[in-house]
Design a protein around this motif. Structure first.
Motif, PDB file in Angstrom:
ATOM      1  N   ASN A  89      42.880  43.179  46.738  1.00 56.96           N
ATOM      2  CA  ASN A  89      41.628  43.699  46.184  1.00 56.96           C
ATOM      3  C   ASN A  89      41.757  44.905  45.265  1.00 56.96           C
ATOM      4  O   ASN A  89      40.758  45.312  44.666  1.00 56.96           O
ATOM      5  N   LEU A  90      42.946  45.461  45.119  1.00 57.16           N
ATOM      6  CA  LEU A  90      43.092  46.671  44.316  1.00 57.16           C
ATOM      7  C   LEU A  90      42.722  46.454  42.850  1.00 57.16           C
ATOM      8  O   LEU A  90      41.912  47.201  42.294  1.00 57.16           O
ATOM      9  N   TYR A  93      38.967  45.843  42.306  1.00 55.40           N
ATOM     10  CA  TYR A  93      38.246  47.095  42.558  1.00 55.40           C
ATOM     11  C   TYR A  93      38.337  48.017  41.346  1.00 55.40           C
ATOM     12  O   TYR A  93      37.328  48.549  40.873  1.00 55.40           O
ATOM     13  N   ARG A  96      36.326  46.712  38.380  1.00 51.30           N
ATOM     14  CA  ARG A  96      34.879  46.931  38.534  1.00 51.30           C
ATOM     15  C   ARG A  96      34.490  48.359  38.177  1.00 51.30           C
ATOM     16  O   ARG A  96      33.362  48.627  37.809  1.00 51.30           O
ATOM     17  N   HIS A  97      35.433  49.270  38.299  1.00 52.66           N
ATOM     18  CA  HIS A  97      35.177  50.673  38.007  1.00 52.66           C
ATOM     19  C   HIS A  97      35.699  51.086  36.636  1.00 52.66           C
ATOM     20  O   HIS A  97      35.830  52.281  36.343  1.00 52.66           O
TER      21      HIS A  97
END
Length: 114
Positions: A89-90, A93, A96-97
């Motif tokens: 998931n890194l 994540y 998304r940012h």
């Protein structure tokens, strides 16, 4: 000829990995509700999750990790499961940012903390 063999080996490797994933996932499912079957329960789920990642089945890997962590895995195995979850998931994540990161940087982060 060598490239053809290499490609065939790669395809066979993926097929065998997928078959191993399916078998390991089935074994994990058999013991999923037996919370007193540690560490076998969490080890089977960790193995299945790792094989799922290798097959590109990331959602299946996440479900397997969650199931394993919902029991009482030994600390070391729980940490390995959490690490695998972060590896999965890194990148999404960070994306998304608004943070762009390449494979080399991801690998450096993962290996640095391993």
């Amino acid at each position: 000829m060598y490239l053809g063999t290499e490609c065939g080996d790669s395809e066979q490797s993926l097929q065998l990995t997928r078959q191993a994933f399916e078998n390991e996932q089935a074994a994990a499912a058999l013991i999923a509700n037996q919370l007193d079957a540690e560490p076998t329960r969490s080890v089977l789920h960790r193995s299945a999750a790792t094989l799922a990642v290798n097959c590109g089945e990331l959602q299946a890997a996440e479900r397997l990790i969650a199931t394993a962590l919902s029991g009482n895995p030994p600390t070391e195995i729980a940490e390995e499961l959490k690490d695998l979850f972060i590896q999965i998931n890194l990148r999404p994540y960070l994306q998304r940012h608004g943070i762009s990161i390449d494979n080399e940087q991801i690998n450096a982060l993962i290996l640095k903390n391993a």
